[in-house]
Design a protein around this motif. Structure first.
Motif, PDB file in Angstrom:
ATOM      1  N   GLU A 141       0.977  -1.107   0.082  1.00  0.00           N
ATOM      2  CA  GLU A 141       0.035  -0.012   0.205  1.00  0.00           C
ATOM      3  C   GLU A 141       1.008   1.109   0.164  1.00  0.00           C
ATOM      4  N   TYR A 142       0.331   2.110  -0.640  1.00  0.00           N
ATOM      5  CA  TYR A 142       1.375   3.473  -0.719  1.00  0.00           C
ATOM      6  C   TYR A 142       0.305   4.613  -0.833  1.00  0.00           C
ATOM      7  N   SER A 143       0.543   5.462   0.056  1.00  0.00           N
ATOM      8  CA  SER A 143      -0.532   6.694   0.056  1.00  0.00           C
ATOM      9  C   SER A 143       0.027   7.815   0.284  1.00  0.00           C
ATOM     10  N   GLN A 144      -0.889   8.907   0.156  1.00  0.00           N
ATOM     11  CA  GLN A 144      -0.256  10.496   0.392  1.00  0.00           C
ATOM     12  C   GLN A 144      -1.531  11.375   0.542  1.00  0.00           C
ATOM     13  N   GLU A 145      -1.617  12.118   1.676  1.00  0.00           N
ATOM     14  CA  GLU A 145      -2.479  13.146   1.922  1.00  0.00           C
ATOM     15  C   GLU A 145      -2.102  14.528   1.564  1.00  0.00           C
ATOM     16  N   VAL A 146      -3.114  15.198   1.007  1.00  0.00           N
ATOM     17  CA  VAL A 146      -3.009  16.505   0.550  1.00  0.00           C
ATOM     18  C   VAL A 146      -3.771  17.577   1.357  1.00  0.00           C
ATOM     19  N   TRP A 147      -3.404  18.488   2.020  1.00  0.00           N
ATOM     20  CA  TRP A 147      -4.209  19.657   2.578  1.00  0.00           C
ATOM     21  C   TRP A 147      -4.272  20.787   1.946  1.00  0.00           C
ATOM     22  N   LEU A 148      -5.470  21.211   1.498  1.00  0.00           N
ATOM     23  CA  LEU A 148      -5.596  22.502   1.102  1.00  0.00           C
ATOM     24  C   LEU A 148      -6.353  23.512   1.986  1.00  0.00           C
ATOM     25  N   GLU A 149      -6.069  24.960   2.030  1.00  0.00           N
ATOM     26  CA  GLU A 149      -6.564  25.636   2.835  1.00  0.00           C
ATOM     27  C   GLU A 149      -6.957  26.996   2.089  1.00  0.00           C
ATOM     28  N   VAL A 150      -8.145  27.484   2.479  1.00  0.00           N
ATOM     29  CA  VAL A 150      -8.510  29.078   1.965  1.00  0.00           C
ATOM     30  C   VAL A 150      -8.555  29.964   3.093  1.00  0.00           C
TER      31      VAL A 150
ATOM     32  N   ASN B  69      -5.521 -11.280  -6.264  1.00  0.00           N
ATOM     33  CA  ASN B  69      -6.363 -11.127  -7.374  1.00  0.00           C
ATOM     34  C   ASN B  69      -5.710 -10.370  -8.624  1.00  0.00           C
ATOM     35  N   SER B  70      -4.335 -10.263  -8.484  1.00  0.00           N
ATOM     36  CA  SER B  70      -3.425  -9.659  -9.563  1.00  0.00           C
ATOM     37  C   SER B  70      -3.934  -8.343  -9.887  1.00  0.00           C
ATOM     38  N   ARG B  71      -4.066  -7.326  -9.200  1.00  0.00           N
ATOM     39  CA  ARG B  71      -4.649  -6.222  -9.616  1.00  0.00           C
ATOM     40  C   ARG B  71      -4.078  -4.853  -8.553  1.00  0.00           C
ATOM     41  N   ILE B  72      -4.261  -3.762  -9.283  1.00  0.00           N
ATOM     42  CA  ILE B  72      -4.024  -2.583  -8.578  1.00  0.00           C
ATOM     43  C   ILE B  72      -5.046  -1.804  -8.255  1.00  0.00           C
ATOM     44  N   LYS B  73      -5.407  -1.347  -7.177  1.00  0.00           N
ATOM     45  CA  LYS B  73      -6.463  -0.415  -6.906  1.00  0.00           C
ATOM     46  C   LYS B  73      -6.256   1.204  -6.605  1.00  0.00           C
ATOM     47  N   LEU B  74      -6.655   1.992  -7.075  1.00  0.00           N
ATOM     48  CA  LEU B  74      -6.444   3.525  -7.115  1.00  0.00           C
ATOM     49  C   LEU B  74      -7.497   3.921  -6.325  1.00  0.00           C
ATOM     50  N   SER B  75      -7.554   5.084  -5.274  1.00  0.00           N
ATOM     51  CA  SER B  75      -8.800   5.460  -4.650  1.00  0.00           C
ATOM     52  C   SER B  75      -8.518   6.873  -4.092  1.00  0.00           C
ATOM     53  N   THR B  76      -9.180   7.540  -4.404  1.00  0.00           N
ATOM     54  CA  THR B  76      -9.114   9.114  -3.768  1.00  0.00           C
ATOM     55  C   THR B  76     -10.429   9.287  -2.884  1.00  0.00           C
ATOM     56  N   THR B  77     -10.357   9.834  -1.503  1.00  0.00           N
ATOM     57  CA  THR B  77     -11.001  10.106  -0.547  1.00  0.00           C
ATOM     58  C   THR B  77     -11.079  11.434   0.015  1.00  0.00           C
ATOM     59  N   ILE B  78     -12.016  12.187   0.620  1.00  0.00           N
ATOM     60  CA  ILE B  78     -12.112  13.268   1.168  1.00  0.00           C
ATOM     61  C   ILE B  78     -12.185  12.939   2.547  1.00  0.00           C
ATOM     62  N   THR B  79     -11.095  12.967   3.539  1.00  0.00           N
ATOM     63  CA  THR B  79     -10.847  12.517   4.603  1.00  0.00           C
ATOM     64  C   THR B  79     -11.134  13.544   5.714  1.00  0.00           C
ATOM     65  N   GLU B  80     -11.081  14.568   5.459  1.00  0.00           N
ATOM     66  CA  GLU B  80     -11.582  15.735   6.525  1.00  0.00           C
ATOM     67  C   GLU B  80     -11.864  17.076   5.694  1.00  0.00           C
TER      68      GLU B  80
ATOM     69  N   HIS C 180      -4.705   7.170  -2.521  1.00  0.00           N
ATOM     70  CA  HIS C 180      -4.176   5.492  -2.075  1.00  0.00           C
ATOM     71  C   HIS C 180      -4.012   4.351  -3.074  1.00  0.00           C
ATOM     72  N   ILE C 181      -3.073   3.661  -3.054  1.00  0.00           N
ATOM     73  CA  ILE C 181      -2.652   2.657  -4.062  1.00  0.00           C
ATOM     74  C   ILE C 181      -2.909   1.392  -3.252  1.00  0.00           C
ATOM     75  N   GLU C 182      -3.273   0.613  -3.628  1.00  0.00           N
ATOM     76  CA  GLU C 182      -3.404  -0.854  -3.035  1.00  0.00           C
ATOM     77  C   GLU C 182      -3.241  -2.000  -3.920  1.00  0.00           C
ATOM     78  N   VAL C 183      -1.990  -2.798  -3.641  1.00  0.00           N
ATOM     79  CA  VAL C 183      -1.829  -3.770  -4.350  1.00  0.00           C
ATOM     80  C   VAL C 183      -2.382  -5.128  -3.674  1.00  0.00           C
ATOM     81  N   ASP C 184      -2.874  -5.811  -4.699  1.00  0.00           N
ATOM     82  CA  ASP C 184      -3.860  -6.947  -4.448  1.00  0.00           C
ATOM     83  C   ASP C 184      -3.296  -7.955  -5.181  1.00  0.00           C
ATOM     84  N   ASP C 185      -2.303  -8.903  -4.524  1.00  0.00           N
ATOM     85  CA  ASP C 185      -1.448  -9.849  -5.212  1.00  0.00           C
ATOM     86  C   ASP C 185      -2.379 -11.119  -5.208  1.00  0.00           C
TER      87      ASP C 185
END
Length: 287
Positions: free
Chosen positions: A12-21, A91-102, A84-89
């Motif tokens: 799994e690989y992930s990165q969070e990004v904050w933006l402010e106004v 089922n031989s696939r890669i899953k990409l996802s983007t979520t608003i976490t706050e 977020h990147i999830e490697v699912d060995d």
């Protein structure tokens, strides 16, 4: 085996990004670092007035009153995007996802993003786009998420890039970009094994290319007789005596003979025998 450290490879690989106004100036910016004290201050500015139970009415409805009012005038609004990147060995696939976490404060008017997956034949070579997750969210909400999967069929190096644009009412939209780590998977989406030789502080080298072809058996280099003994002498001359029990160690060909490798000392690497049999060899079976 003493002297070696097996590292569980990342799936799994992930990165969070904050933006402010800034609610006063309307300036929108990406936060490279997020100070917890600052976040706590902004959260308190938007915290709902506390409620207290004062008793029961005759209708049995709970009666509540405001215990206090917010103390600050909100100065900023923030959003956090989680890539977020999830490697699912399995089922031989890669899953990409983007979520608003706050979401803190005013909700952005719009969030637009693209999360693209790329693959290449070498870590430092060119990469091509394989799939992309794209969304345009109007008045986005906390917990909103999107995902996409991609089936892995070939051994490749993988990475992902993302770009997003976030805009609040009355403020100029802000665009940002970023990228993930680069990682190596075989044709079944199994991450390349990782083991550290603690004696000379090296990591088992990964293959430099994912396009090595099987060499016909009558044309490939044959394993030298007593290659292990030769390698032990070379290793001790080069790195010093590690005082290992070499009976529990296999000498691994970084580029296997099957794929055009040679018996050159620099193409060899010592690994615990059990790890070689149960992890390294199965990975190469699906190269």
């Amino acid at each position: 085996l003493s002297g070696f450290k097996v590292i569980e490879p990342d799936t799994e690989y992930s990165q969070e990004v904050w933006l402010e106004v800034d609610n006063n100036s309307g300036e929108t910016k990406t936060l490279s670092e997020v100070d917890e004290d600052f976040l706590e201050k902004v959260r308190k500015e938007y915290k709902s007035p506390e409620k207290v139970i004062t008793g029961l009415k005759e209708s049995n409805e709970i009666q509540v009153t405001n215990n206090r009012e917010p103390t600050f005038n909100p100065s900023s609004s923030l959003i956090r995007l989680y890539y977020h990147i999830e490697v699912d060995d399995k089922n031989s696939r890669i899953k990409l996802s983007t979520t608003i976490t706050e979401l803190i404060g005013e909700t952005p008017a719009i969030v637009i993003f693209g999360f693209a997956l790329y693959s290449g034949n070498s870590r430092n070579g060119s990469f091509r786009q394989r799939t992309i997750l794209e969304r345009e969210w109007i008045a986005p909400r906390l917990g909103q998420t999107a995902s996409r999967t991609f089936n892995v069929t070939n051994t490749q190096f993988w990475t992902a890039n993302y770009t997003h644009t976030v805009g609040w009412v009355g403020a100029a939209p802000r665009t940002g970009t970023g990228s993930s780590e680069t990682f190596l998977l075989n044709s079944k989406a199994k991450p390349y094994p990782k083991v550290i030789n603690e004696h000379n502080n090296t990591v088992m080298p990964e293959p430099s290319m994912t396009t090595w072809k099987v060499v016909p058996e009558n044309e490939r280099t044959k394993r030298e007789p007593k290659l292990k003994n030769k390698y032990i002498r070379w290793y001790i001359d080069t790195y010093g005596n590690p005082r290992w029990d070499w009976s529990g160690i296999h000498v691994h060909h970084v580029r296997p003979l099957k794929y055009g490798g040679t018996n050159a000392m620099r193409n060899l690497y010592p690994v615990p025998a059990d790890f070689h049999i149960k992890v390294v060899t199965p990975w190469w079976a699906n190269y």
